[in-house]
Design a protein around this motif. Structure first.
Motif, PDB file in Angstrom:
ATOM      1  N   LYS A  96      52.007  31.446  63.588  1.00  0.00           N
ATOM      2  CA  LYS A  96      52.136  30.370  64.582  1.00  0.00           C
ATOM      3  C   LYS A  96      52.324  29.014  63.906  1.00  0.00           C
ATOM      4  N   ILE A  97      51.603  28.777  62.819  1.00  0.00           N
ATOM      5  CA  ILE A  97      51.756  27.516  62.083  1.00  0.00           C
ATOM      6  C   ILE A  97      53.177  27.388  61.554  1.00  0.00           C
ATOM      7  N   LEU A  98      53.693  28.469  60.970  1.00  0.00           N
ATOM      8  CA  LEU A  98      55.060  28.430  60.439  1.00  0.00           C
ATOM      9  C   LEU A  98      56.079  28.203  61.553  1.00  0.00           C
ATOM     10  N   GLU A  99      55.876  28.866  62.702  1.00  0.00           N
ATOM     11  CA  GLU A  99      56.775  28.662  63.838  1.00  0.00           C
ATOM     12  C   GLU A  99      56.743  27.207  64.304  1.00  0.00           C
ATOM     13  N   LYS A 100      55.557  26.604  64.352  1.00  0.00           N
ATOM     14  CA  LYS A 100      55.412  25.203  64.763  1.00  0.00           C
ATOM     15  C   LYS A 100      56.109  24.286  63.763  1.00  0.00           C
ATOM     16  N   LEU A 101      55.892  24.519  62.473  1.00  0.00           N
ATOM     17  CA  LEU A 101      56.543  23.695  61.448  1.00  0.00           C
ATOM     18  C   LEU A 101      58.063  23.811  61.534  1.00  0.00           C
ATOM     19  N   ALA A 102      58.551  25.017  61.745  1.00  0.00           N
ATOM     20  CA  ALA A 102      59.999  25.227  61.876  1.00  0.00           C
ATOM     21  C   ALA A 102      60.529  24.520  63.114  1.00  0.00           C
ATOM     22  N   ASP A 103      59.793  24.629  64.215  1.00  0.00           N
ATOM     23  CA  ASP A 103      60.199  23.984  65.462  1.00  0.00           C
ATOM     24  C   ASP A 103      60.257  22.464  65.291  1.00  0.00           C
ATOM     25  N   ASP A 104      59.315  21.903  64.546  1.00  0.00           N
ATOM     26  CA  ASP A 104      59.267  20.451  64.326  1.00  0.00           C
ATOM     27  C   ASP A 104      60.538  19.923  63.654  1.00  0.00           C
ATOM     28  N   ILE A 105      61.185  20.743  62.856  1.00  0.00           N
ATOM     29  CA  ILE A 105      62.407  20.298  62.169  1.00  0.00           C
ATOM     30  C   ILE A 105      63.655  21.020  62.700  1.00  0.00           C
ATOM     31  N   ASN A 106      63.517  21.630  63.881  1.00  0.00           N
ATOM     32  CA  ASN A 106      64.631  22.356  64.509  1.00  0.00           C
ATOM     33  C   ASN A 106      65.225  23.418  63.582  1.00  0.00           C
ATOM     34  N   PHE A 107      64.342  24.135  62.942  1.00  0.00           N
ATOM     35  CA  PHE A 107      64.734  25.217  62.028  1.00  0.00           C
ATOM     36  C   PHE A 107      64.515  26.539  62.741  1.00  0.00           C
ATOM     37  N   ARG A 108      65.541  27.379  62.757  1.00  0.00           N
ATOM     38  CA  ARG A 108      65.401  28.684  63.411  1.00  0.00           C
ATOM     39  C   ARG A 108      64.922  29.711  62.389  1.00  0.00           C
ATOM     40  N   MET A 109      63.646  29.971  62.408  1.00  0.00           N
ATOM     41  CA  MET A 109      63.039  30.913  61.471  1.00  0.00           C
ATOM     42  C   MET A 109      63.150  32.322  62.052  1.00  0.00           C
ATOM     43  N   ASN A 110      63.595  33.280  61.242  1.00  0.00           N
ATOM     44  CA  ASN A 110      63.650  34.662  61.732  1.00  0.00           C
ATOM     45  C   ASN A 110      62.707  35.588  60.982  1.00  0.00           C
ATOM     46  N   GLU A 111      62.146  35.139  59.888  1.00  0.00           N
ATOM     47  CA  GLU A 111      61.146  35.906  59.160  1.00  0.00           C
ATOM     48  C   GLU A 111      60.480  34.978  58.159  1.00  0.00           C
ATOM     49  N   HIS A 112      59.402  35.444  57.576  1.00  0.00           N
ATOM     50  CA  HIS A 112      58.776  34.674  56.506  1.00  0.00           C
ATOM     51  C   HIS A 112      58.163  35.633  55.490  1.00  0.00           C
ATOM     52  N   ARG A 113      57.912  35.084  54.328  1.00  0.00           N
ATOM     53  CA  ARG A 113      57.228  35.830  53.271  1.00  0.00           C
ATOM     54  C   ARG A 113      56.215  34.893  52.639  1.00  0.00           C
ATOM     55  N   LEU A 114      54.971  35.292  52.682  1.00  0.00           N
ATOM     56  CA  LEU A 114      53.913  34.496  52.082  1.00  0.00           C
ATOM     57  C   LEU A 114      53.255  35.336  50.999  1.00  0.00           C
ATOM     58  N   GLU A 115      53.280  34.808  49.786  1.00  0.00           N
ATOM     59  CA  GLU A 115      52.627  35.457  48.654  1.00  0.00           C
ATOM     60  C   GLU A 115      51.641  34.464  48.068  1.00  0.00           C
ATOM     61  N   VAL A 116      50.382  34.826  48.082  1.00  0.00           N
ATOM     62  CA  VAL A 116      49.323  33.961  47.579  1.00  0.00           C
ATOM     63  C   VAL A 116      48.809  34.576  46.279  1.00  0.00           C
ATOM     64  N   TYR A 117      48.872  33.802  45.201  1.00  0.00           N
ATOM     65  CA  TYR A 117      48.453  34.285  43.891  1.00  0.00           C
ATOM     66  C   TYR A 117      47.062  33.786  43.554  1.00  0.00           C
ATOM     67  N   GLY A 118      46.313  34.617  42.898  1.00  0.00           N
ATOM     68  CA  GLY A 118      44.961  34.263  42.479  1.00  0.00           C
ATOM     69  C   GLY A 118      44.359  35.399  41.681  1.00  0.00           C
ATOM     70  N   ILE A 119      43.062  35.500  41.702  1.00  0.00           N
ATOM     71  CA  ILE A 119      42.344  36.537  40.956  1.00  0.00           C
ATOM     72  C   ILE A 119      41.510  37.348  41.941  1.00  0.00           C
ATOM     73  N   CYS A 120      41.658  38.669  41.890  1.00  0.00           N
ATOM     74  CA  CYS A 120      40.918  39.542  42.808  1.00  0.00           C
ATOM     75  C   CYS A 120      39.433  39.603  42.418  1.00  0.00           C
ATOM     76  N   GLU A 121      38.652  40.153  43.317  1.00  0.00           N
ATOM     77  CA  GLU A 121      37.208  40.244  43.096  1.00  0.00           C
ATOM     78  C   GLU A 121      36.889  41.025  41.822  1.00  0.00           C
ATOM     79  N   GLU A 122      37.587  42.143  41.633  1.00  0.00           N
ATOM     80  CA  GLU A 122      37.323  42.992  40.461  1.00  0.00           C
ATOM     81  C   GLU A 122      37.588  42.234  39.159  1.00  0.00           C
ATOM     82  N   CYS A 123      38.695  41.521  39.092  1.00  0.00           N
ATOM     83  CA  CYS A 123      39.058  40.808  37.865  1.00  0.00           C
ATOM     84  C   CYS A 123      38.221  39.549  37.646  1.00  0.00           C
ATOM     85  N   SER A 124      37.610  39.022  38.704  1.00  0.00           N
ATOM     86  CA  SER A 124      36.824  37.796  38.548  1.00  0.00           C
ATOM     87  C   SER A 124      35.375  38.077  38.169  1.00  0.00           C
ATOM     88  N   ARG A 125      34.994  39.346  38.131  1.00  0.00           N
ATOM     89  CA  ARG A 125      33.625  39.678  37.721  1.00  0.00           C
ATOM     90  C   ARG A 125      33.462  39.421  36.232  1.00  0.00           C
TER      91      ARG A 125
END
Length: 165
Positions: A124-153
């Motif tokens: 919904k946030i992405l749709e709102k941001l796209a609407d604000d700039i009159n951008f017709r969004m048909n899909e999105h891809r969100l990849e968040v990088y970090g460290i998983c629980e196992e690796c952060s131990r």
């Protein structure tokens, strides 16, 4: 990986790929069909080398060359059946894009593990941001990088006397 319900699809991945290849003046060979069947036999993230190894272990009696696997993966991506998710260990990682709902990923930079999630608020946030700039969004891809629980131990501490043995 979370289990998402599959979307209803009108034709099988094999038939969709056959149609795509026809638009390119190519045909669905037996080797390409074996690759599609293996790719869609489970919904696991994979890279090309992992698929090559899975194809080698098949007992079909048909050999599929590494170059055929790589070329077919490119066409599967172009056709909308697969998508590249991320690069881990300098390899492209693929997942199904056909018959699978929109979702996003957390990716551990240490071990490369991918964690899928769905969140309507993000969409919904992405749709709102796209609407604000009159951008017709048909899909999105969100990849968040970090460290998983196992690796952060913290690493397990060994008793110093054991190090002397």
């Amino acid at each position: 990986m979370l289990n998402f319900e599959s979307l209803e699809i009108s034709i099988s991945p094999t038939e969709k790929f056959r149609e795509y290849l026809a638009t390119k003046g190519k045909r669905l060979t037996q080797e390409r069909e074996l690759i599609v069947a293996e790719v869609f036999s489970s919904h696991e993230h994979f890279d090309a080398d992992q698929l090559v190894e899975r194809m080698k272990m098949q007992k079909t009696g048909r050999r599929v060359s590494r170059s055929t696997v790589y070329r077919t993966l490119g066409w599967l991506e172009e056709s909308g059946l697969l998508r590249k998710v991320a690069r881990t260990n300098d390899r492209d990682v693929y997942e199904h894009d056909y018959g699978y709902p929109q979702h996003d990923h957390f990716i551990c930079k240490s071990c490369g593990e991918l964690f899928e999630f769905q969140n309507d608020d993000i969409a919904k946030i992405l749709e709102k941001l796209a609407d604000d700039i009159n951008f017709r969004m048909n899909e999105h891809r969100l990849e968040v990088y970090g460290i998983c629980e196992e690796c952060s131990r913290p690493p397990q501490r060994r008793h110093k006397k054991l190090d002397l043995i």
